[in-house]
Design a protein around this motif. Structure first.
Motif, short mmCIF file in Angstrom:
data_model
loop_
_atom_site.label_atom_id
_atom_site.label_comp_id
_atom_site.label_asym_id
_atom_site.label_seq_id
_atom_site.Cartn_x
_atom_site.Cartn_y
_atom_site.Cartn_z
N MET A 51 46.74 -21.97 -8.26
CA MET A 51 46.08 -20.93 -7.51
C MET A 51 45.76 -19.77 -8.45
O MET A 51 46.46 -19.54 -9.43
N LYS A 52 44.70 -19.06 -8.12
CA LYS A 52 44.26 -17.93 -8.93
C LYS A 52 44.07 -16.70 -8.04
O LYS A 52 43.72 -16.80 -6.87
N ARG A 53 44.31 -15.55 -8.64
CA ARG A 53 44.05 -14.28 -7.98
C ARG A 53 42.74 -13.74 -8.54
O ARG A 53 42.58 -13.61 -9.76
N ILE A 54 41.80 -13.47 -7.67
CA ILE A 54 40.53 -12.86 -8.06
C ILE A 54 40.57 -11.42 -7.59
O ILE A 54 40.78 -11.15 -6.41
N GLU A 55 40.38 -10.51 -8.53
CA GLU A 55 40.36 -9.08 -8.23
C GLU A 55 39.00 -8.55 -8.67
O GLU A 55 38.63 -8.68 -9.84
N VAL A 56 38.26 -7.98 -7.75
CA VAL A 56 36.91 -7.52 -8.01
C VAL A 56 36.87 -6.01 -7.77
O VAL A 56 37.18 -5.55 -6.68
N VAL A 57 36.50 -5.25 -8.80
CA VAL A 57 36.35 -3.80 -8.67
C VAL A 57 34.86 -3.50 -8.71
O VAL A 57 34.19 -3.78 -9.70
N ILE A 58 34.36 -2.95 -7.60
CA ILE A 58 32.92 -2.76 -7.44
C ILE A 58 32.62 -1.40 -6.81
O ILE A 58 33.49 -0.80 -6.19
N PRO A 59 31.37 -0.93 -6.94
CA PRO A 59 30.97 0.25 -6.17
C PRO A 59 31.05 -0.08 -4.68
O PRO A 59 30.78 -1.22 -4.26
N SER A 60 31.43 0.90 -3.88
CA SER A 60 31.66 0.67 -2.45
C SER A 60 30.44 0.13 -1.72
O SER A 60 30.58 -0.62 -0.74
N ASN A 61 29.24 0.44 -2.18
CA ASN A 61 28.04 -0.02 -1.49
C ASN A 61 27.79 -1.53 -1.65
O ASN A 61 26.92 -2.08 -0.99
N LYS A 62 28.54 -2.20 -2.49
CA LYS A 62 28.40 -3.65 -2.69
C LYS A 62 29.41 -4.46 -1.88
O LYS A 62 29.42 -5.68 -1.92
N LEU A 63 30.30 -3.78 -1.15
CA LEU A 63 31.42 -4.46 -0.48
C LEU A 63 30.98 -5.58 0.44
O LEU A 63 31.47 -6.71 0.32
N ASN A 64 30.09 -5.33 1.37
CA ASN A 64 29.69 -6.36 2.33
C ASN A 64 29.08 -7.58 1.66
O ASN A 64 29.34 -8.72 2.05
N PHE A 65 28.27 -7.36 0.63
CA PHE A 65 27.64 -8.46 -0.09
C PHE A 65 28.69 -9.33 -0.78
O PHE A 65 28.64 -10.56 -0.73
N VAL A 66 29.66 -8.67 -1.43
CA VAL A 66 30.69 -9.40 -2.18
C VAL A 66 31.60 -10.18 -1.24
O VAL A 66 31.89 -11.36 -1.46
N VAL A 67 32.05 -9.56 -0.15
CA VAL A 67 32.94 -10.24 0.79
C VAL A 67 32.24 -11.44 1.42
O VAL A 67 32.82 -12.52 1.52
N THR A 68 31.00 -11.28 1.82
CA THR A 68 30.24 -12.38 2.41
C THR A 68 30.11 -13.53 1.42
O THR A 68 30.31 -14.70 1.77
N ALA A 69 29.79 -13.22 0.17
CA ALA A 69 29.65 -14.25 -0.86
C ALA A 69 30.97 -14.97 -1.09
O ALA A 69 31.00 -16.21 -1.22
N MET A 70 32.06 -14.24 -1.13
CA MET A 70 33.37 -14.86 -1.35
C MET A 70 33.74 -15.78 -0.19
O MET A 70 34.23 -16.89 -0.40
N GLU A 71 33.50 -15.34 1.02
CA GLU A 71 33.82 -16.16 2.20
C GLU A 71 32.98 -17.43 2.26
O GLU A 71 33.47 -18.48 2.64
N GLU A 72 31.71 -17.33 1.87
CA GLU A 72 30.83 -18.50 1.88
C GLU A 72 31.33 -19.62 0.97
O GLU A 72 31.06 -20.79 1.21
N PHE A 73 32.05 -19.25 -0.09
CA PHE A 73 32.51 -20.25 -1.04
C PHE A 73 34.01 -20.52 -0.97
O PHE A 73 34.60 -21.03 -1.90
#
Length: 111
Positions: A1-23
């Motif tokens: 198992m791996k831990r993925i930690e993503v540090v992003i500008p707050s305005n990208k949150l919905n895009f990143v979470v959706t992309a992560m859930e899709e995969f």
């Protein structure tokens, strides 16, 4: 198992979470964070609006997820597709190994 930690500008949150859930990322933790790196920091006006200062930190969001090894590349590529603009303030992705997970409710361990 791996831990993925993503540090992003707050305005990208919905895009990143959706992309992560899709995969295949099923459990996701979101943390409001502050930080500074190479990216430009926002300008702030004083309460009277007469002076402008550079903020000490950027307002960021940190997204954490534990995923199976086989899903890491797909999830990382999905994040890059939605979050990368070519700017130095796009953020970072950290991937690390998870040696053991313990479910507090059931007290069961996963290796």
């Amino acid at each position: 198992m791996k831990r993925i930690e993503v540090v992003i500008p707050s305005n990208k949150l919905n895009f990143v979470v959706t992309a992560m859930e899709e995969f295949g990322a099923t459990g996701i933790t979101i943390i409001e964070s502050k930080g500074r790196g190479k990216g430009t920091r926002p300008s702030l006006r004083s309460s009277r609006g007469t002076s402008v200062q550079v903020a000490e930190y950027n307002i960021l969001t940190t997204v954490l997820s534990i995923v199976e090894d086989s899903k890491v590349e797909q999830i990382v590529n999905a994040i890059l597709d939605v979050a990368s603009t070519g700017s130095s303030s796009d953020g970072k992705i950290f991937i690390s190994a998870v040696d053991k997970v313990i479910d507090i409710q059931t007290k069961k361990s996963e290796y």
